[in-house]
Motif scaffolding. Sequence first.
Motif, PDB file in Angstrom:
ATOM      1  N   PRO A  40       0.813  -1.219   0.000  1.00 55.58           N
ATOM      2  CA  PRO A  40       0.000   0.000   0.000  1.00 55.58           C
ATOM      3  C   PRO A  40       0.844   1.266   0.000  1.00 55.58           C
ATOM      4  N   SER A  41       0.207   2.347  -0.419  1.00 57.05           N
ATOM      5  CA  SER A  41       0.880   3.639  -0.475  1.00 57.05           C
ATOM      6  C   SER A  41       1.285   4.112   0.913  1.00 57.05           C
ATOM      7  N   THR A  42       2.466   4.732   0.972  1.00 62.16           N
ATOM      8  CA  THR A  42       2.904   5.403   2.201  1.00 62.16           C
ATOM      9  C   THR A  42       3.065   6.899   1.949  1.00 62.16           C
ATOM     10  N   TYR A  43       2.453   7.396   0.880  1.00 61.89           N
ATOM     11  CA  TYR A  43       2.562   8.811   0.520  1.00 61.89           C
ATOM     12  C   TYR A  43       2.051   9.706   1.643  1.00 61.89           C
ATOM     13  N   ARG A  44       2.780  10.782   1.906  1.00 66.07           N
ATOM     14  CA  ARG A  44       2.360  11.797   2.865  1.00 66.07           C
ATOM     15  C   ARG A  44       2.536  13.160   2.210  1.00 66.07           C
ATOM     16  N   SER A  45       1.509  13.983   2.275  1.00 68.16           N
ATOM     17  CA  SER A  45       1.604  15.299   1.651  1.00 68.16           C
ATOM     18  C   SER A  45       2.550  16.189   2.430  1.00 68.16           C
ATOM     19  N   LEU A  46       3.084  17.197   1.741  1.00 71.63           N
ATOM     20  CA  LEU A  46       3.995  18.156   2.359  1.00 71.63           C
ATOM     21  C   LEU A  46       3.203  19.166   3.181  1.00 71.63           C
ATOM     22  N   PRO A  47       3.869  19.883   4.096  1.00 70.05           N
ATOM     23  CA  PRO A  47       3.172  20.939   4.852  1.00 70.05           C
ATOM     24  C   PRO A  47       2.558  21.962   3.907  1.00 70.05           C
ATOM     25  N   ARG A  48       1.401  22.470   4.286  1.00 69.96           N
ATOM     26  CA  ARG A  48       0.700  23.397   3.399  1.00 69.96           C
ATOM     27  C   ARG A  48       0.028  24.490   4.231  1.00 69.96           C
ATOM     28  N   THR A  49      -0.288  25.572   3.563  1.00 72.68           N
ATOM     29  CA  THR A  49      -1.024  26.662   4.180  1.00 72.68           C
ATOM     30  C   THR A  49      -2.225  26.989   3.300  1.00 72.68           C
ATOM     31  N   ASP A  50      -3.262  27.538   3.910  1.00 75.10           N
ATOM     32  CA  ASP A  50      -4.408  27.964   3.127  1.00 75.10           C
ATOM     33  C   ASP A  50      -3.975  29.071   2.178  1.00 75.10           C
ATOM     34  N   THR A  51      -4.372  28.939   0.918  1.00 79.34           N
ATOM     35  CA  THR A  51      -3.904  29.859  -0.131  1.00 79.34           C
ATOM     36  C   THR A  51      -5.080  30.347  -0.963  1.00 79.34           C
ATOM     37  N   LEU A  52      -5.088  31.646  -1.269  1.00 79.05           N
ATOM     38  CA  LEU A  52      -6.080  32.225  -2.158  1.00 79.05           C
ATOM     39  C   LEU A  52      -5.350  32.840  -3.346  1.00 79.05           C
ATOM     40  N   ILE A  53      -5.582  32.313  -4.538  1.00 83.51           N
ATOM     41  CA  ILE A  53      -4.977  32.846  -5.767  1.00 83.51           C
ATOM     42  C   ILE A  53      -6.016  33.740  -6.430  1.00 83.51           C
ATOM     43  N   VAL A  54      -5.633  34.977  -6.712  1.00 85.31           N
ATOM     44  CA  VAL A  54      -6.604  35.961  -7.209  1.00 85.31           C
ATOM     45  C   VAL A  54      -6.186  36.525  -8.565  1.00 85.31           C
ATOM     46  N   ASP A  55      -7.187  37.035  -9.291  1.00 82.32           N
ATOM     47  CA  ASP A  55      -6.991  37.767 -10.541  1.00 82.32           C
ATOM     48  C   ASP A  55      -6.311  36.916 -11.603  1.00 82.32           C
ATOM     49  N   VAL A  56      -6.823  35.701 -11.784  1.00 81.88           N
ATOM     50  CA  VAL A  56      -6.243  34.771 -12.761  1.00 81.88           C
ATOM     51  C   VAL A  56      -7.326  34.302 -13.731  1.00 81.88           C
ATOM     52  N   THR A  57      -6.888  33.811 -14.886  1.00 82.47           N
ATOM     53  CA  THR A  57      -7.788  33.121 -15.816  1.00 82.47           C
ATOM     54  C   THR A  57      -7.814  31.657 -15.424  1.00 82.47           C
ATOM     55  N   ILE A  58      -8.985  31.150 -15.096  1.00 83.16           N
ATOM     56  CA  ILE A  58      -9.122  29.779 -14.612  1.00 83.16           C
ATOM     57  C   ILE A  58      -9.770  28.911 -15.683  1.00 83.16           C
ATOM     58  N   LEU A  59      -9.110  27.808 -16.022  1.00 84.81           N
ATOM     59  CA  LEU A  59      -9.713  26.737 -16.820  1.00 84.81           C
ATOM     60  C   LEU A  59      -9.964  25.599 -15.843  1.00 84.81           C
ATOM     61  N   ASP A  60     -11.228  25.315 -15.549  1.00 83.85           N
ATOM     62  CA  ASP A  60     -11.510  24.418 -14.424  1.00 83.85           C
ATOM     63  C   ASP A  60     -11.410  22.934 -14.748  1.00 83.85           C
ATOM     64  N   GLY A  61     -11.169  22.587 -16.016  1.00 86.30           N
ATOM     65  CA  GLY A  61     -11.054  21.175 -16.377  1.00 86.30           C
ATOM     66  C   GLY A  61     -12.385  20.509 -16.658  1.00 86.30           C
ATOM     67  N   ALA A  62     -13.482  21.203 -16.326  1.00 87.21           N
ATOM     68  CA  ALA A  62     -14.819  20.661 -16.583  1.00 87.21           C
ATOM     69  C   ALA A  62     -15.497  21.360 -17.745  1.00 87.21           C
ATOM     70  N   GLY A  63     -14.763  22.278 -18.406  1.00 87.43           N
ATOM     71  CA  GLY A  63     -15.313  22.954 -19.574  1.00 87.43           C
ATOM     72  C   GLY A  63     -15.614  24.421 -19.370  1.00 87.43           C
TER      73      GLY A  63
END
Length: 466
Positions: A40-63
């Motif tokens: 089985p996987s033993t993957y562990r994510s790296l430390p992270r912080t809450d992030t807000l990315i603003v004023d960007v062009t977003i392609l959401d992958g769903a169309g």
Amino acid sequence: MRTGWIRDCSRVGVALIAVFAGASIHAAKPSPPFIVDPYPSTYRSLPRTDTLIVDVTILDGAGARIDRGEILLRDGRIAAVGRGLPRDNATVVQGKGRWVTPGIIDVHSHNGTYVLPLTSMDRKASDVSETSDPNVADTWIEHAVNPQDPAFAVALRSGVTTLQILPGSTPLFSGRSVVVKPVPATNVRAMKFPGAVQGLKMSCGENAKSYFGDKDQAPNSRQGEIAIVREAFLRAQEYRDEWRAYSNGKGKQPPKRDLKLDTLAAVLDGDIPVHMHCYRASDMTAMLGVAEEFGFKIAAFHHATEAYKIPAQLKQAGTCIAVWSDWWGFKMELLDAIRDNAAMADAAGVCTMMHSDSPIVGQRLQIEAAKAAGAGRRAGLDLPPEHVIKWVTSTPAKLLRLGDRIGTLAPGFNADLVLWSGDPFSIYTKPDRVFIDGAVVYDSAEPARSPESDFGLGRPEMGGRP
């Protein structure tokens, strides 16, 4: 009298215990072991912080496309997508002029097993295929993966956040795949995508008949290939039925384990999807016939350079295609390859995506999509960026049965995404930041944090910095 009553009760108790014990033993009979993963996987994510990315062009992958959009990452997942999102305590990233897409997904990689430039100099350095037999369905490619392959770091810096590593295509049954995150690790289990299913790599056409035929082994023809595949699935049906009978209490001893048949029985049950190397339309239709005969589904034909000839059959079977934009001419099966292949199949309703098959192409999958879309536009097809991005995000996510976790920028999905310096379909655009599970795993502004292999340093052809 009381003593006799106690003795009788004891006998009843012993009998009940025996009944219950027998029931427990029967209930404890193992289910067929076709998809048990002892690694089985033993993957562990790296430390992270809450992030807000603003004023960007977003392609959401769903169309959808959102201009001057915002996206909030919280606790490793996407919390919100839109405009005017609350700042709360999130770190704000100003993205003016930049674009955001889901992380790129490569469904056909040989990273870690076909290591460049070593393999180009000495094929003994390759572990991409076990070629001792046309059927090596018992092999698992994860047992060959070298996490120190610099291609993983290069893929990550190119915006790739998920890869399926497949065995090579010399055998008819090439073995099980593994889905990984291209994060720095010393063993493949630390890279394995938690909960991702394995696939079975199969092949048809020139490869197997040429390789084994040259060694005076079967198969040496296409009809020989089909016969071997049918015989293998016939044995797998019998094996599966034996296990079902045992699990239903119709046998005292479990069937003798067969690792090849474990894999093929799981295919018949729909638990392991088939990824098939195939080029010619005639070969694809022949294999679709075998799948129909034995009641399983081919999840995707990989390469599929003549898919444009048989869109109705592919759509009816629910079989996807994973293709290049313009590889051709290096073998007979590719003589009818056209640049419009992906766009034409997509327009006909075929589930379509791009793949790499090479660590070089794997650095530029969004450019592969751009080239294929360009050919389609020249043929008169409407292919806006918000649609084309699906070929390298949400569509491959669904193929990997991860479509509810990655490939789309929507609340609840894993925060796997790329902040691009501009339009991702421009050759001049590069990833500025790459996030996996909300953690920054690559930041172009902080080279010291960039994953890099000593092997790739100073080698631009491997993506290394000079």
